[in-house]
Scaffold this motif. Structure first.
Motif, PDB file in Angstrom:
ATOM      1  N   CYS A   2       6.221   1.857  -5.157  1.00  0.00           N
ATOM      2  CA  CYS A   2       6.937   1.086  -4.166  1.00  0.00           C
ATOM      3  C   CYS A   2       6.758  -0.392  -4.510  1.00  0.00           C
ATOM      4  N   ARG A  16      -2.233   8.552  -2.682  1.00  0.00           N
ATOM      5  CA  ARG A  16      -2.254   8.114  -4.073  1.00  0.00           C
ATOM      6  C   ARG A  16      -2.023   9.293  -5.022  1.00  0.00           C
ATOM      7  N   THR A  49       1.823   6.405  -6.640  1.00  0.00           N
ATOM      8  CA  THR A  49       1.530   7.735  -6.106  1.00  0.00           C
ATOM      9  C   THR A  49       1.876   8.751  -7.180  1.00  0.00           C
ATOM     10  N   TRP A  94      11.940   1.673  -4.248  1.00  0.00           N
ATOM     11  CA  TRP A  94      11.163   2.770  -4.799  1.00  0.00           C
ATOM     12  C   TRP A  94      11.594   3.021  -6.240  1.00  0.00           C
ATOM     13  N   GLY A 128       3.046  -1.622  -5.437  1.00  0.00           N
ATOM     14  CA  GLY A 128       1.926  -0.857  -4.952  1.00  0.00           C
ATOM     15  C   GLY A 128       1.179  -0.209  -6.106  1.00  0.00           C
ATOM     16  N   THR A 184       0.843  -1.197   0.000  1.00  0.00           N
ATOM     17  CA  THR A 184       0.000   0.000   0.000  1.00  0.00           C
ATOM     18  C   THR A 184       0.878   1.247   0.000  1.00  0.00           C
ATOM     19  N   GLN A 185       0.403   2.271  -0.662  1.00  0.00           N
ATOM     20  CA  GLN A 185       1.092   3.543  -0.731  1.00  0.00           C
ATOM     21  C   GLN A 185       0.104   4.648  -0.386  1.00  0.00           C
ATOM     22  N   ASN A 186       0.613   5.641   0.313  1.00  0.00           N
ATOM     23  CA  ASN A 186      -0.200   6.819   0.614  1.00  0.00           C
ATOM     24  C   ASN A 186       0.655   8.082   0.598  1.00  0.00           C
ATOM     25  N   VAL A 202       6.079  10.080   1.291  1.00  0.00           N
ATOM     26  CA  VAL A 202       5.165   9.096   0.712  1.00  0.00           C
ATOM     27  C   VAL A 202       5.399   7.781   1.455  1.00  0.00           C
ATOM     28  N   THR A 203       4.342   7.247   2.021  1.00  0.00           N
ATOM     29  CA  THR A 203       4.520   6.027   2.805  1.00  0.00           C
ATOM     30  C   THR A 203       4.318   4.791   1.941  1.00  0.00           C
ATOM     31  N   CYS A 204       4.981   3.716   2.332  1.00  0.00           N
ATOM     32  CA  CYS A 204       4.853   2.427   1.669  1.00  0.00           C
ATOM     33  C   CYS A 204       4.856   1.352   2.746  1.00  0.00           C
TER      34      CYS A 204
END
Lengths: 113, 114
Positions: free
Chosen positions: B91, B9, B109, B34, B106, B5-7, B21-23
């Motif tokens: 990611c 998007r 983003t 990445w 993922g 998951t990535q946030n 950017v989180t993964c």
């Protein structure tokens, strides 16, 4: 250092026709080879991979690829394509236990009715 | 469900404003990486991590930072974003060793820096 060259940036083909997407690579060491597919607005997913052994590898959705060490190629083939195969395809190499991954620039496959 | 998951998007930001950017992955994978995807350039590796506290540069690391404090998380940090970092970021994670680094990606983003 390693590099990947996808020889065709775009491949248009009619539905039910065969297709070949070409990939050449360069590396000073043995590598693992992959084909990934990216459907519109999605992430990448694995189609198939070559690690060792038989040079003909089969993947999902009827795709297969042949590893040719002497020609440093890993071409992707499908005998009969469908409209749903329209996507971007990436060839990639990774060095075992090294972490570095190199992708080609991608080939856009467009299947026409 | 096994996933990466990535946030967020989608992100629109301004030059110089720090962002992360989180993964996160739930597959207990050792390896994470990445990439940025730009039209006609395929995917280019930014940073990768072979395990917790082990990170290394990919082909285009300039302007980016990463950290790997936990096995499941691998955030990408842009300390001072610039317009040339406008791109689609992915990611990915994988097992290491005999699995051959088959990567799970993922959803991406999309970053715009104005």
């Amino acid at each position: 250092a390693q590099s990947v060259t996808q020889l065709d940036s775009q491949v248009p083909v009619f539905e039910e026709a065969p297709v070949e997407l070409r990939c050449n690579y360069s590396s000073s060491v043995s590598v693992y080879l992959f084909w990934y597919v990216q459907y519109p607005n999605q992430g990448l997913q694995l189609l198939l991979k070559y690690l060792s052994g038989s040079t003909l590898v089969k993947g999902i959705n009827g795709f297969e690829a042949e590893f040719n060490k002497s020609q440093t190629s890993f071409h992707l083939r499908k005998p009969s394509v469908h409209i749903s195969d329209t996507a971007e395809y990436f060839c990639a190499v990774s060095e075992p236990n090294a972490g570095k991954s190199t992708f080609g620039d991608g080939t856009t496959l467009t299947v026409k009715p | 469900e096994a996933q990466v998951t990535q946030n967020p998007r989608y992100l629109i930001t301004v030059t110089g404003k720090k962002l992360t950017v989180t993964c996160s992955q739930n597959m207990n994978h050792e390896y994470m990486s990445w990439y940025r995807q730009d039209p006609g350039l395929g995917l280019r590796q930014i940073y990768y991590s072979m395990n917790v506290e082990v990170t290394d540069k990919g082909d285009v690391p300039e302007g980016y930072k990463v950290s790997r404090k936990e096995k499941r998380n691998f955030p990408l940090i842009l300390e001072s974003p610039s317009p040339n970092q406008t791109s689609l970021y992915f990611c990915a994670s994988s097992l290491v060793g005999t699995s051959g680094y088959e990567q799970y990606f993922g959803p991406g983003t999309r970053l715009t820096v104005t």
